[in-house]
Design an enzyme around this catalytic site. Structure first.
Site, short mmCIF file in Angstrom:
data_model
loop_
_atom_site.label_atom_id
_atom_site.label_comp_id
_atom_site.label_asym_id
_atom_site.label_seq_id
_atom_site.Cartn_x
_atom_site.Cartn_y
_atom_site.Cartn_z
N ASP A 26 0.83 -1.21 0.00
CA ASP A 26 0.00 0.00 0.00
C ASP A 26 0.87 1.26 0.00
OD1 ASP A 26 -2.42 1.36 -0.02
OD2 ASP A 26 -2.58 1.41 2.17
N ASN A 55 1.08 3.51 -2.88
CA ASN A 55 1.52 3.97 -4.22
C ASN A 55 0.99 5.37 -4.52
OD1 ASN A 55 2.54 1.43 -4.46
ND2 ASN A 55 1.12 0.74 -6.04
N TRP A 83 2.63 8.07 -2.41
CA TRP A 83 4.02 8.25 -2.87
C TRP A 83 4.03 9.22 -4.06
CZ3 TRP A 83 6.48 7.37 -7.53
CH2 TRP A 83 7.88 7.33 -7.51
N ARG A 99 -1.27 9.38 -9.63
CA ARG A 99 -1.26 8.13 -8.86
C ARG A 99 -0.70 6.96 -9.67
NH1 ARG A 99 -4.35 7.57 -4.50
NH2 ARG A 99 -4.67 5.38 -5.00
N THR A 155 -11.03 -6.64 -4.21
CA THR A 155 -12.38 -6.60 -4.78
C THR A 155 -12.94 -5.17 -4.72
OG1 THR A 155 -13.18 -7.41 -2.63
CG2 THR A 155 -13.09 -9.02 -4.40
N ASN A 159 -11.11 -2.45 -4.94
CA ASN A 159 -10.36 -1.54 -5.82
C ASN A 159 -11.05 -1.33 -7.17
OD1 ASN A 159 -7.10 -2.67 -4.62
ND2 ASN A 159 -8.30 -0.91 -3.95
N ARG A 202 -4.79 -1.53 9.27
CA ARG A 202 -5.97 -2.35 8.97
C ARG A 202 -5.61 -3.43 7.97
NH1 ARG A 202 -7.70 3.03 7.12
NH2 ARG A 202 -7.13 3.25 4.93
N LEU A 203 -6.53 -4.43 7.88
CA LEU A 203 -6.27 -5.56 6.97
C LEU A 203 -6.94 -5.38 5.61
CD1 LEU A 203 -6.46 -8.64 9.39
CD2 LEU A 203 -4.45 -7.79 8.19
N SER A 204 -7.89 -4.46 5.52
CA SER A 204 -8.55 -4.17 4.23
C SER A 204 -8.97 -5.44 3.47
CB SER A 204 -7.64 -3.30 3.35
OG SER A 204 -7.35 -2.09 4.01
C1 IPE Z 1 -5.37 -2.55 0.19
O1 IPE Z 1 -5.11 -1.22 -0.01
C2 IPE Z 1 -5.38 -3.30 -1.11
C3 IPE Z 1 -4.11 -3.41 -1.80
C4 IPE Z 1 -2.95 -3.01 -1.36
C5 IPE Z 1 -4.17 -4.07 -3.06
P1 IPE Z 1 -6.28 -0.13 -0.17
O2 IPE Z 1 -5.60 1.16 -0.38
O3 IPE Z 1 -7.24 -0.58 -1.20
O4 IPE Z 1 -6.98 -0.21 1.25
P2 IPE Z 1 -7.76 0.91 2.06
O5 IPE Z 1 -8.74 1.53 1.13
O6 IPE Z 1 -6.73 1.90 2.52
O7 IPE Z 1 -8.36 0.19 3.21
C1 IPE Z 2 -1.80 0.31 -3.23
O1 IPE Z 2 -1.59 1.67 -3.28
C2 IPE Z 2 -2.10 -0.27 -4.60
C3 IPE Z 2 -3.49 -0.66 -4.80
C4 IPE Z 2 -4.41 -0.65 -3.90
C5 IPE Z 2 -3.86 -1.10 -6.12
P1 IPE Z 2 -2.78 2.73 -3.21
O2 IPE Z 2 -3.18 3.06 -4.61
O3 IPE Z 2 -3.87 2.27 -2.34
O4 IPE Z 2 -2.02 3.95 -2.57
P2 IPE Z 2 -2.57 4.93 -1.45
O5 IPE Z 2 -2.99 4.10 -0.30
O6 IPE Z 2 -3.71 5.70 -2.06
O7 IPE Z 2 -1.40 5.79 -1.13
MG MG Z 3 -4.16 2.45 -0.34
#
Ligand code: IPE
Ligand code: IPE
Ligand code: MG
Length: 253
Positions: A25, A27, A30, A38, A71, A73, A199-201
């Protein structure tokens, strides 16, 4: 407790986790920090995956699970979902040689059928080509959600009961585990989450019953092999009790 010896990267080979799972998590944040889109964060993030897969294999970790797309995302903006699918396709195609060379088997946990057809194609080709590899199992969690996984397991079990091929009294924890995507795999010993959220998301909820959890503030695109090894060292210092008393606790009081 975090080890202070950041330069001493020695690991105890006897206490390596059998299964490490990573919630990659951070990206987006960053990229935002660098005033970029993004998608740039996802691109950079996908570059890091190779180095961590290589490190895990070299260290002798048997199973590495990477949470790449949940799921939930799917509800992100369309351009981001599309960009992620294109990156996934590129990643799987470009890693194929490396996986073969390094004796790594690729597997997908999640709703493979929901991925775009070109991603599915790359996944199927790579899974087939690497199916006999046995140095490490690389699980990509794609369109993965633990609640969906458990719901699907419940449906399969209910169908077996309805067709009288299963008696309800034979439902055990092992039977439930055998209906999950992670069937026949050890539960994750260690779950790492980068990006600093606690969290475990919707990740491996059943399998995480006794997993050790490590949250790193590092955004995934900045994650390194050295930090990975530091986290493994931290894991090795933990006392896993599984609800019992510590091994060195005397019984005779
Ligand atoms: C968890 O990250 C899923 C992945 C890293 C693929 P999310 O960014 O989707 O989770 P939340 O929304 O912060 O809980
Ligand atoms: C994790 O990074 C990758 C995926 C969930 C696909 P994020 O895209 O959730 O990055 P943040 O949490 O918004 O920084
Ligand atoms: Mg994220």
């Amino acid at each position: 407790m975090k080890s202070n010896s950041t330069h001493d990267l020695t690991l105890d080979c006897e206490k390596l986790p059998l299964h490490v799972a990573i919630i990659m998590d951070g990206n987006g944040r960053w990229a935002k920090k660098k005033m970029m889109n993004r998608v740039k964060g996802h691109e950079q993030g996908s570059q890091i995956v190779r180095s961590i897969v290589t490190a895990a294999r070299e260290l002798g970790i048997g199973t590495l699970t990477l949470y790449a797309f949940s799921t939930e995302n799917w509800a992100r903006p369309k351009y981001e979902v599309q960009a992620l699918m294109i990156l996934l396709k590129k990643f799987i195609a470009s890693e194929r040689k490396e996986l073969l060379k390094n004796n790594i088997r690729l597997n997908v946990i999640g709703q493979k059928h929901k991925l775009t057809s070109d991603v599915q194609k790359e996944v199927d080709i790579t899974m087939e080509l690497t199916k006999d590899n046995n140095k490490m199992l690389l699980n990509l969690a794609l369109s993965y959600g633990s609640r969906e996984e458990i719901t699907s397991a419940v449906k399969q079990i209910a169908e077996k009961i309805a067709s009288k091929s299963l008696d309800p009294k034979d439902i055990t924890q092992d039977l439930i585990s055998d209906h999950l995507y992670t069937k026949a795999m050890p539960d994750p010993d260690l779950i790492i989450r980068t990006g600093g959220e606690y969290r475990l998301s919707n990740f491996l909820l059943w399998q995480a019953a006794y997993s050790e959890i490590y949250i790193s503030d590092t955004f995934w695109p900045d994650f390194t092999r050295d930090e990975f090894i530091e986290i493994l060292k931290n894991y090795q210092e933990r006392d896993r009790r599984f609800g019992k008393v510590a091994c060195n606790t005397s019984n005779d009081g």
